[in-house]
Motif scaffolding. Structure first.
Motif: not given
Length: 238
Positions: A128-132
């Motif tokens: 659903d989501a990614l934070v890099a």
């Protein structure tokens, strides 16, 4: 839990032996486990590369999510930390979590873990989501900057449509691992647009600074709520 373990052990990927033996997705013992039926979702943590001691812990700004989310981690041994197999294993782990019943799955990576997570965007319907956070995989030598940027662009160019619904990238000023913040941010935004994902880029704020700035006490008050909302899919998060 049993289903997740079976899925990981039965993965069809031809992973190198150290990956099969030592990499894996496991509940983070630092946080309570709610179970797939009661948790708001599963948060998968990919740590930075390390050389000794325990794998790096979840950054403090993400800890409030553990009140409703189950925190899972993919630990990679310091002596064997390849990029492509790590991305493949991440995709398998996320798929297993979905089969285990989690309604949402979000990923957070820091440094090398973030680079691996970005490489995994080549898999459709990944999460659903990614934070890099401060992605890095090529060290700090000046002569490697061109390759670092080329590999970053190549990873993002391979992003599958619908890989994620929301993507966040955090770049810090004074990061010696970042070959070109402006070019990296532009490539990320292009990839998110092509994938049909909402995007948030936090681009070199004045404070905090440095490669590990996501762990600075000044980070959470300024950016924590926005990133947590992006991961959770809260209304108005972007």
């Amino acid at each position: 839990m049993r289903l997740l373990r079976r899925a990981l052990l039965a993965t069809p990927l031809m992973l190198p032996a150290p990956l099969r033996a030592e990499h894996g997705c496991r509940p983070d013992p630092a946080f309570p486990r709610h179970g797939a039926a009661r948790a708001a979702g599963a948060l998968v943590w990919l740590h930075a590369h390390y050389t000794e001691g325990a794998p790096p812990a979840l950054p403090p700004f993400l800890e409030p999510l553990a009140a409703r989310w189950d925190v899972w981690r993919i630990d990679r041994p310091p002596r064997f930390d390849p990029l492509d197999p790590g991305a493949a294993l991440l995709a398998e782990a996320v798929a297993a979590l979905r089969r285990d019943g989690y309604r949402k799955v979000a990923m957070v990576g820091e440094s090398r873990g973030a680079f691996i997570a970005v490489m995994a965007l080549r898999y459709p319907a990944l999460a659903d989501a990614l934070v890099a956070l401060a992605p890095a995989a090529h060290g700090t030598r000046v002569e490697r900057r061109a390759q670092a940027l080329a590999d970053w662009r190549a990873a993002l160019a391979a992003t599958a449509p619908g890989a994620v619904a929301r993507g966040g990238l955090v770049l810090f000023a004074g990061d010696p691992y970042d070959p070109d913040p402006a070019a990296r941010a532009a490539a990320f935004l292009d990839a998110m647009r092509n994938a049909g994902a909402k995007a948030l880029v936090i681009d070199q704020p004045e404070i905090p600074m440095g490669h590990g700035a996501a762990r600075d006490p000044a980070f959470d008050p300024r950016f924590g709520a926005r990133l947590r909302a992006l991961l959770a899919g809260a209304s108005g998060s972007l």
